[in-house]
Structure formats: structure tokens, C-alpha cells
Design a protein around this motif. Structure first.
Motif, PDB file in Angstrom:
ATOM      1  N   MET A   1       0.731  -1.304   0.136  1.00  0.00           N
ATOM      2  CA  MET A   1       0.069  -0.136   0.012  1.00  0.00           C
ATOM      3  C   MET A   1       0.890   1.337  -0.173  1.00  0.00           C
ATOM      4  N   LYS A   2       0.516   2.075  -0.795  1.00  0.00           N
ATOM      5  CA  LYS A   2       1.152   3.521  -0.981  1.00  0.00           C
ATOM      6  C   LYS A   2       1.321   4.089   0.250  1.00  0.00           C
ATOM      7  N   GLU A   3       2.166   4.776   0.622  1.00  0.00           N
ATOM      8  CA  GLU A   3       2.294   5.686   2.320  1.00  0.00           C
ATOM      9  C   GLU A   3       1.071   6.722   2.029  1.00  0.00           C
ATOM     10  N   ASP A   4       0.892   7.466   0.837  1.00  0.00           N
ATOM     11  CA  ASP A   4      -0.258   8.526   0.772  1.00  0.00           C
ATOM     12  C   ASP A   4      -1.490   7.807   1.164  1.00  0.00           C
ATOM     13  N   ASP A   5      -1.673   6.306   0.819  1.00  0.00           N
ATOM     14  CA  ASP A   5      -2.926   5.868   1.054  1.00  0.00           C
ATOM     15  C   ASP A   5      -3.123   5.688   2.681  1.00  0.00           C
ATOM     16  N   CYS A   6      -2.270   5.744   3.559  1.00  0.00           N
ATOM     17  CA  CYS A   6      -2.138   5.347   4.738  1.00  0.00           C
ATOM     18  C   CYS A   6      -2.906   6.434   5.850  1.00  0.00           C
ATOM     19  N   LEU A   7      -3.657   5.948   6.773  1.00  0.00           N
ATOM     20  CA  LEU A   7      -4.418   7.014   7.575  1.00  0.00           C
ATOM     21  C   LEU A   7      -3.087   7.699   8.352  1.00  0.00           C
ATOM     22  N   ARG A   8      -3.487   9.111   8.622  1.00  0.00           N
ATOM     23  CA  ARG A   8      -2.376   9.984   9.497  1.00  0.00           C
ATOM     24  C   ARG A   8      -2.233   9.435  10.860  1.00  0.00           C
ATOM     25  N   ALA A   9      -1.331   9.010  11.415  1.00  0.00           N
ATOM     26  CA  ALA A   9      -1.250   8.293  12.516  1.00  0.00           C
ATOM     27  C   ALA A   9      -0.335   9.331  13.535  1.00  0.00           C
ATOM     28  N   LEU A  10      -0.831   9.118  14.711  1.00  0.00           N
ATOM     29  CA  LEU A  10      -0.278   9.963  16.083  1.00  0.00           C
ATOM     30  C   LEU A  10       0.130   8.684  16.816  1.00  0.00           C
ATOM     31  N   TRP A  11       1.346   8.494  17.122  1.00  0.00           N
ATOM     32  CA  TRP A  11       1.850   7.474  18.178  1.00  0.00           C
ATOM     33  C   TRP A  11       2.223   8.394  19.279  1.00  0.00           C
ATOM     34  N   LEU A 290      -1.694  -0.729  22.594  1.00  0.00           N
ATOM     35  CA  LEU A 290      -0.827  -1.924  22.355  1.00  0.00           C
ATOM     36  C   LEU A 290      -0.554  -2.588  23.724  1.00  0.00           C
ATOM     37  N   ASN A 291      -1.204  -2.143  24.853  1.00  0.00           N
ATOM     38  CA  ASN A 291      -1.131  -3.198  26.114  1.00  0.00           C
ATOM     39  C   ASN A 291      -2.502  -4.019  25.913  1.00  0.00           C
ATOM     40  N   GLN A 292      -3.311  -3.922  25.034  1.00  0.00           N
ATOM     41  CA  GLN A 292      -4.436  -4.783  24.893  1.00  0.00           C
ATOM     42  C   GLN A 292      -4.549  -5.604  23.502  1.00  0.00           C
ATOM     43  N   THR A 293      -3.949  -4.941  22.533  1.00  0.00           N
ATOM     44  CA  THR A 293      -3.683  -5.455  21.398  1.00  0.00           C
ATOM     45  C   THR A 293      -2.516  -6.052  20.758  1.00  0.00           C
ATOM     46  N   SER A 294      -2.217  -7.218  20.261  1.00  0.00           N
ATOM     47  CA  SER A 294      -1.137  -7.722  19.505  1.00  0.00           C
ATOM     48  C   SER A 294      -0.533  -6.783  18.547  1.00  0.00           C
ATOM     49  N   ILE A 295       0.575  -7.023  18.307  1.00  0.00           N
ATOM     50  CA  ILE A 295       1.154  -6.194  17.068  1.00  0.00           C
ATOM     51  C   ILE A 295       0.576  -6.782  15.748  1.00  0.00           C
ATOM     52  N   ALA A 296       0.446  -8.159  15.857  1.00  0.00           N
ATOM     53  CA  ALA A 296      -0.338  -8.736  14.525  1.00  0.00           C
ATOM     54  C   ALA A 296      -1.667  -8.140  14.165  1.00  0.00           C
ATOM     55  N   ASP A 297      -2.236  -8.014  15.644  1.00  0.00           N
ATOM     56  CA  ASP A 297      -3.825  -7.487  15.284  1.00  0.00           C
ATOM     57  C   ASP A 297      -3.630  -5.924  14.977  1.00  0.00           C
ATOM     58  N   ALA A 298      -2.860  -5.285  15.457  1.00  0.00           N
ATOM     59  CA  ALA A 298      -2.737  -3.642  15.270  1.00  0.00           C
ATOM     60  C   ALA A 298      -2.311  -3.644  13.763  1.00  0.00           C
ATOM     61  N   VAL A 299      -1.474  -4.323  13.200  1.00  0.00           N
ATOM     62  CA  VAL A 299      -1.452  -4.210  11.818  1.00  0.00           C
ATOM     63  C   VAL A 299      -2.425  -4.565  10.731  1.00  0.00           C
ATOM     64  N   TYR A 300      -3.108  -5.732  11.312  1.00  0.00           N
ATOM     65  CA  TYR A 300      -4.233  -6.181  10.596  1.00  0.00           C
ATOM     66  C   TYR A 300      -5.398  -4.923  10.614  1.00  0.00           C
ATOM     67  N   LEU A 301      -5.451  -4.387  11.755  1.00  0.00           N
ATOM     68  CA  LEU A 301      -6.549  -3.217  11.949  1.00  0.00           C
ATOM     69  C   LEU A 301      -6.329  -2.145  10.892  1.00  0.00           C
ATOM     70  N   LEU A 302      -4.934  -1.763  11.151  1.00  0.00           N
ATOM     71  CA  LEU A 302      -4.315  -0.636  10.324  1.00  0.00           C
ATOM     72  C   LEU A 302      -4.437  -0.753   8.910  1.00  0.00           C
ATOM     73  N   ASN A 303      -4.371  -2.100   8.360  1.00  0.00           N
ATOM     74  CA  ASN A 303      -4.435  -2.234   7.015  1.00  0.00           C
ATOM     75  C   ASN A 303      -5.658  -2.404   6.557  1.00  0.00           C
ATOM     76  N   LYS A 304      -6.690  -2.874   7.374  1.00  0.00           N
ATOM     77  CA  LYS A 304      -8.111  -2.939   7.126  1.00  0.00           C
ATOM     78  C   LYS A 304      -8.671  -1.316   7.233  1.00  0.00           C
ATOM     79  N   TRP A 305      -8.198  -0.465   7.929  1.00  0.00           N
ATOM     80  CA  TRP A 305      -8.769   0.856   8.050  1.00  0.00           C
ATOM     81  C   TRP A 305      -8.155   1.696   6.942  1.00  0.00           C
ATOM     82  N   ASN A 306      -6.965   1.209   6.746  1.00  0.00           N
ATOM     83  CA  ASN A 306      -6.338   1.861   5.385  1.00  0.00           C
ATOM     84  C   ASN A 306      -7.001   1.860   4.184  1.00  0.00           C
ATOM     85  N   LYS A 307      -7.640   0.741   3.847  1.00  0.00           N
ATOM     86  CA  LYS A 307      -8.409   0.120   2.837  1.00  0.00           C
ATOM     87  C   LYS A 307      -9.929   1.067   2.628  1.00  0.00           C
ATOM     88  N   ARG A 308     -10.314   1.545   3.617  1.00  0.00           N
ATOM     89  CA  ARG A 308     -11.628   2.004   3.659  1.00  0.00           C
ATOM     90  C   ARG A 308     -11.854   3.374   2.697  1.00  0.00           C
TER      91      ARG A 308
END
Length: 308
Positions: A1-11, A290-308
Motif C-alpha cells: 500500500m502506498k504511503e499516501d493511502d495510509c491514515l495519518r497516525a499519531l503515536w 498496544l497493552n491490549q492488542t497484539s502487534i499482529a492484530d494492530a497491523v491487521y486493523l491498520l491495513n483494514k482501516w487504510n483500505k476504507r
């Protein structure tokens, strides 16, 4: 996925206060062993171990660096980073401003200086339900040379921290409750961070940081001492070296972050101490803890949201 397609993220990276035994369980053995050899320090990952400031701060930094590395390996990057106190070092690392091994060396040195400066009898507290101005009047009555206590971090309009001698802090907490505070308690921080009492430590830390390379960040870094977005190396170096003597203006950091309209917030472990504050500020914006969500699940959710 192109970086421009990603949601703006605050860490977001929290500091001390939410640690727990076993929090390093998912950190890869290779990274943990590397840090132990690098610092000549055996990390215990126990409640007893976390009574020691060096163990505690290095372990929190290790956990956050592990999570950063995992997300970046999956192609996830931040647009804004904000670290609260100790979390500023992980934020700087996530922004590409500080190298991994330099981070661990500086964090260990910082923790040792803090512990040696105030081995006992000092710490921090938090008051919820009073404004900073209301709490300032109480602190003014209590603060003395023998029992110093200061206003410290500003987490929200009605949530302010205290730093100083525990006897002074306890007096302020009692008076705060009598004046309508809904919460007034000590924090699990064994030193008077973010107060004038840390001036000597900050000076020593500045010397240490001046010897490492601070690079231009690849995203916006929100400074502890002002809450402002900074992109220049000298301002990041100043924030890392001097944030121990200044309050963390987290409320302002979040206000500034909202101006950049993030679409997703990632709270790095341990804990999610600002969950309520963030919900009030950003409503039902996408959030991952991330204290409740695994890294794998976080990546899955981010990719899912990015596709919307």
C-alpha cells in the motif's frame, strides 16, 4: 500500500506509572539479550525489579522500542509522535531522531542520575478535578524549603501532577480532596520529575546527549516542554535533555496534535493512561492500545482501516 493511502497516525508513548511484572514477555529474546549485553544489565521484569529506576526505565524503553520495530517492519509509520516524559525517547526513536543503542545508553544514564539524586522520600502525585490555578494556590501554601512541592505535568485542563518531597505532596493531596478534587493520589514515580529539583540531573543529562547524534526527524515530534511541533535537531535534543526540569504539557501536545487531524492513534504499552483524555478530545477516532492488542492484530486493523 502506498504511503499516501495510509491514515495519518499519531503515536503516543507513556512514561513511568503503568509498569507491571511480565510486561516484557512478548519482547523478542534477541533484542532483550542485546540490550542486556549493551548495558551490562540483567533485566528482571518483576515488581521487585521495577522498584529500581534503572530497571524500570530501561524496561519501558525496551518494550516501546520492540513495538516500534515490529510496526515499522510491517510498513507502519507515524505522522506525529508524542512521548510523555520517559516516553519522549521512544518518540524520538520512532521519528528517526535518535539511534536505538544511543537511546538505551541515554535512558540508563538518565535513570541512574535520577535515582542517585533522590534515593528516597521524593516522588510525584496527581490531582483530578481542580484547575491548575486552583491547585497552584494550595501548593503555594504548602511549599517550603524543607518540604518542597511543585506543580508539574499538565495532562488535561483538570488533571495536574505534583513533584517534590512526599510529605509536601501528601499535604497538597489532602487539601485538594478537601477542596473538591475527585482524585488525589501518589504516582508510582520515585523521584520529583519535571520540577526545579531536577536541575542538576538535567545538566548532567545534557552533557550525555550532546555526545550522541540527533538527526532530523522524518515526522512531526511534539515537544514535552511546550507541546509544539518541532522538526529541528536542536529542539529535540533540548527536549530530551531538559524535560526533567519542565512540566510535560501533555494537554497542549494533544491540542497541537488535533490541529494536524490524525485519523488513528496508537498508544504504546505499558498501559493506556490517557485513554479518557483522548476520547474526550478525539471522540470515536480510531485508537489502538498496544497493552491490549497484539502487534499482529494492530497491523491487521491498520491495513483494514487504510483500505476504507
Amino acid at each position: 500500500m502506498k504511503e499516501d493511502d495510509c491514515l495519518r497516525a499519531l503515536w503516543l508513548f507513556s512514561g513511568q506509572g503503568n509498569q507491571f511484572a511480565g510486561m516484557l514477555a512478548n519482547v523478542t529474546p534477541e533484542l532483550k539479550e542485546h540490550v542486556e549485553q549493551l548495558l551490562d544489565l540483567k533485566l528482571l521484569d518483576t515488581i521487585e525489579g521495577y522498584q529500581d529506576s534503572v530497571q524500570l526505565q530501561v524496561s519501558i524503553a525496551l518494550l516501546q522500542v520492540y513495538q516500534i520495530n515490529q510496526l515499522m517492519a510491517a510498513g507502519i509509520k507515524p505522522d506525529l509522535v508524542a512521548g510523555h516524559s520517559l516516553g519522549a525517547f521512544a518518540a524520538a526513536y520512532a521519528a528517526g531522531a535518535i539511534k536505538q543503542d544511543d537511546l538505551f545508553h541515554v535512558v540508563k544514564h538518565r535513570a541512574g542520575l535520577m535515582q542517585d539524586a533522590y534515593p528516597s522520600g521524593y516522588g510525584m502525585g496527581v490531582v483530578v478535578g481542580l484547575t491548575r490555578e486552583q491547585l497552584a494556590l494550595i501548593v503555594k501554601k504548602v511549599n517550603t524549603r524543607k518540604g518542597p512541592v511543585f506543580l508539574s505535568n499538565q495532562n488535561a485542563a483538570n488533571q495536574t501532577c505534583l513533584s517534590g518531597k512526599l510529605t509536601g505532596i501528601d499535604q497538597v493531596l489532602r487539601l485538594a480532596k478537601q477542596n473538591g478534587a475527585v482524585l488525589a493520589q501518589r504516582l508510582q514515580v520515585p523521584v520529583p520529575s519535571h520540577s526545579p529539583l531536577m536541575k542538576k540531573v538535567a545538566g548532567q543529562l545534557q552533557q550525555e546527549i550532546s555526545q550522541i547524534t540527533i538527526s532530523k526527524p522524518h515526522c512531526r515530534y511534539l515537544a514535552n516542554y511546550s507541546g509544539r511541533s518541532v522538526r529541528q535537531e536542536k529542539f529535540i535534543a533540548a527536549d530530551l535533555s531538559s524535560n526533567l526540569i519542565h512540566p510535560v504539557y501533555f494537554e497542549e501536545m494533544i491540542n497541537v496534535a488535533s490541529d494536524y487531524q490524525p485519523e488513528v492513534i496508537i498508544n504504546f504499552a505499558p498501559g493506556a493512561p490517557f485513554k479518557t483524555i483522548l476520547r474526550e478530545k478525539f471522540g470515536d477516532l480510531y485508537q489502538i492500545n498496544l497493552n491490549q492488542t497484539s502487534i499482529a492484530d494492530a497491523v491487521y486493523l491498520l491495513n483494514k482501516w487504510n483500505k476504507r
